[in-house]
Structure formats: structure tokens, C-alpha cells
Design an enzyme around this catalytic site. Structure first.
Site: not given
Ligand code: ADE
Ligand code: ZN
Length: 341
Positions: A199, A277
């Protein structure tokens, strides 16, 4: 908006959803009042205007703070039921939901309080909305390996309520290898393994998730696209990626929706899925994610159908249930195309 009807009509599975990230500001105020908790905002508009993030950590700070209003079993129930109803309206038929037990136990809320409230809502959602669901226990990677082991031990009496474990929170500085032994233990316990990878973290972290954690599914995976041989490995292994387009935009993972890797992932042959998400924080549930992506990347109807098929094929459901859902996808796709000619 091109494809709006098709997106709305297709039954979908959501594979990347943090239940705590579905808390709308209205519910935050309601729970704060119910539990006598002060929150640092005067009204719903102030909360929304605080949701201005330039990177993952900006969001996480506010996200953990927001959890403070969740205290009783009923709070977790109400939160979960609200998500199920909202996503049901988007034609989500199956959800594999993360929760962050350490976000609660570190504030003195019992593991059982959170898990019972969420599970009770998921069971009621099956009965009243016909939605199938699994729960995934996610470890906070900024905490220690020892903390994760303690959480796994706490989860043991409730093992029948989980399908797997995940890994989330601050990625950079907390590589997957930090949790190699915890994930090996979770695997021995019969749990499926997921991890947020790539990410914000580099392709090396994605490799660690694959080669050291031996994950069954990859959350996000955006930065895999920087490494051609990694892309090939992902394609060859059939690894499913749960991409979250509006989240990517809000957290600065992409600068513009047109930079979303979804088109490139589809073209490379990656089994990519779309997900919301933390929809209360990122401005949209499932259909909004599909619409924004389809518009920005000029997705075709066939692309949208592929993404939806991937969501069921990438789920942890048994094959017979996947087949039933895929049949429903085919029927819905057929009826939309015959209506639109
Ligand atoms: N916790 C909740 N959403 C998240 C994300 N997008 N990346 C990492 N941890 C998270
Ligand atoms: Zn997440």
C-alpha cells in the site's frame, strides 16, 4: 455515469473492509452520547472536514481515536449491522470483514465484547438480509510480535468465529517478516492468511508477504506493479489482490483516480478485486468505488463483470457457494445487457 446500472445490478463480494472504518460520523456522535464520551469535534461537519489525509498515518491517527466511542457489545453490533444494511443496498451479498481487536483491548475493552457484537450482527445479517460473511482478525503491525501472539491466544476460544488473520496499520518500518512466526502459528490453527502489502511499502514487503508469510490473499498490492517479475509471480500463482481505489486516492497512494493500477492489473492478468477499505473515511462504499474506477479508467462492462467474478472467486467461500454466486452474477449481467440492448 456510464455503467451505473450494471454496477448496481451485479451481486458483489467485499473482501477488504475494516468494520471500524465503516463508522459514519453520525454514529460516532450517537455512540459518544450513549457512552458519555467526549469527542474532539463539535458536529458531523467538523468530523468530515478532519478527514483530510496526505498519507496512511494521518488516517490511522484519526481512525484509532474514533474507536474510543465503541465500548459495549451493542455498539459493535450496531456498527456492524449499519455496514451490512448499507452495503446490502449496494448489492453486496458476501463480505469478508476485518476487525482490529488490539484497537479495543489496548483501551481496556474485552476481546469478547468486540467479537460477540460483530458476530451477532453477522449472524442476524445472514437471517434478515441473506448476506453471507466471514470475520478476519487483523493484527496491528506497529505493535510487537509478542502482542500479536497474545491476541492470537485470546482469540483461541472464539476460533470458530474467524476464517483468518490479517495484518494492517502502519506499513513502512513494519515488514511482514516481523510476523513470520505468528502467521505460521495461525496457519497451524487452520486460519487463512491475508496481509496489507504494497500500500505504502515497497515491492520487497510484497515479496516477504508471499515468500515468508505465505499469504492466501493480498490486501492492496499496488506497489507490486513496480516490479515486473513480482507481477509475473502474482499472475502465475493466481494470487488475489483486494484493491481499494477511493482509499488509495484519499491516502495519497495515487494522485488521481486515473493513476489507479486496476486497469494495468487487469491487463497483466492479475485477479484484482475492488473494495471500500474504510468507507466512512474515504467517501464511498462498494458501488462508489466501482463507479469512480470505471469512469476514470474507461472500464468496459466486461471489465466490471470480471472484477465482480474475481470478488467471489477470491473469497474464502466453499466452491459450491462460489458457483451459486457466479451464476447469480451471470444472470444479473444478462438481464442488464438485454435491457440496454
Ligand atoms: N487499517 C484500516 N485501514 C487501513 C489501511 N488502508 N491500511 C492499513 N491499515 C489500515
Ligand atoms: Zn485496509
Amino acid at each position: 455515469m456510464k455503467h451505473r446500472d450494471l454496477i448496481a445490478a451485479l451481486p458483489k463480494a467485499e473482501l477488504h473492509l475494516h468494520i471500524e472504518g465503516s463508522m459514519e460520523p453520525e454514529m460516532m456522535f450517537e455512540l459518544a452520547a450513549r457512552n458519555g464520551i467526549d469527542i474532539p469535534y463539535a458536529n458531523v461537519e467538523e468530523v468530515r472536514s478532519a478527514y483530510n489525509f496526505t498519507q496512511l498515518q494521518d488516517f490511522l491517527d484519526i481512525y484509532y481515536e474514533g474507536m474510543a466511542v465503541l465500548r459495549e457489545e451493542q455498539d459493535f453490533y450496531d456498527l456492524t449491522m449499519a455496514y451490512l444494511k448499507r452495503s446490502h443496498a449496494d448489492n453486496v451479498r458476501h463480505v469478508e470483514m476485518f476487525f482490529d481487536p488490539q484497537g479495543h483491548t489496548t483501551r481496556g475493552i474485552a476481546f469478547e465484547t468486540a467479537v460477540s457484537g460483530i458476530s451477532r450482527a453477522l449472524n442476524d445479517g445472514k437471517k434478515t438480509l441473506g448476506m453471507s460473511s466471514y470475520l478476519i482478525l487483523s493484527f496491528l503491525r506497529h505493535l510487537s510480535e509478542e502482542d500479536a501472539f497474545e491476541t492470537l491466544a485470546e482469540a483461541e476460544p472464539y476460533l470458530d468465529q474467524f476464517i483468518g488473520v490479517g495484518l494492517d496499520s502502519s506499513e513502512i518500518g513494519h515488514p511482514p517478516s516481523k510476523f513470520a512466526r505468528v502467521f505460521a502459528r495461525a496457519r497451524e490453527m487452520g486460519l487463512k492468511l491475508c496481509a496489507h502489502s504494497g500500500e505504502e511499502g515497497p515491492p520487497d514487503y510484497v515479496r516477504e508477504a508471499l515468500d515468508i508469510l505465505h499469504i492466501d490473499r493480498m490486501d492492496h498490492g499496488n506497489r507490486s506493479m513496480e516490479d515486473e517479475s513480482l507481477v509475473q509471480e502474482i499472475v502465475d500463482s493466481g494470487m488475489v489482490l483486494t484493491v481499494c481505489p477511493l482509499s488509495n486516492l484519499k491516502l495519497g497512494v495515487i494522485k488521481d483516480m486515473t493513476d489507479s493500477p486496476v486497469r494495468r492489473m487487469l491487463d497483466a492478468g492479475i485477479a484484482v478485486t475492488l473494495n471500500s477499505d474504510d468507507p466512512a473515511y474515504f467517501g464511498g462504499y462498494m458501488n462508489a468505488n466501482f463507479e469512480a474506477t470505471a469512469d476514470a479508467l474507461n472500464l468496459t462492462g466486461a471489465d466490471i463483470i470480471t472484477l465482480v467474478q474475481n470478488s467471489f472467486q477470491g473469497s474464502f467461500l466453499p466452491p459450491a457457494e462460489i458457483a451459486t454466486y457466479l451464476e447469480a452474477v451471470g444472470k444479473a449481467a444478462g438481464s442488464v445487457s438485454s435491457e440496454t440492448g
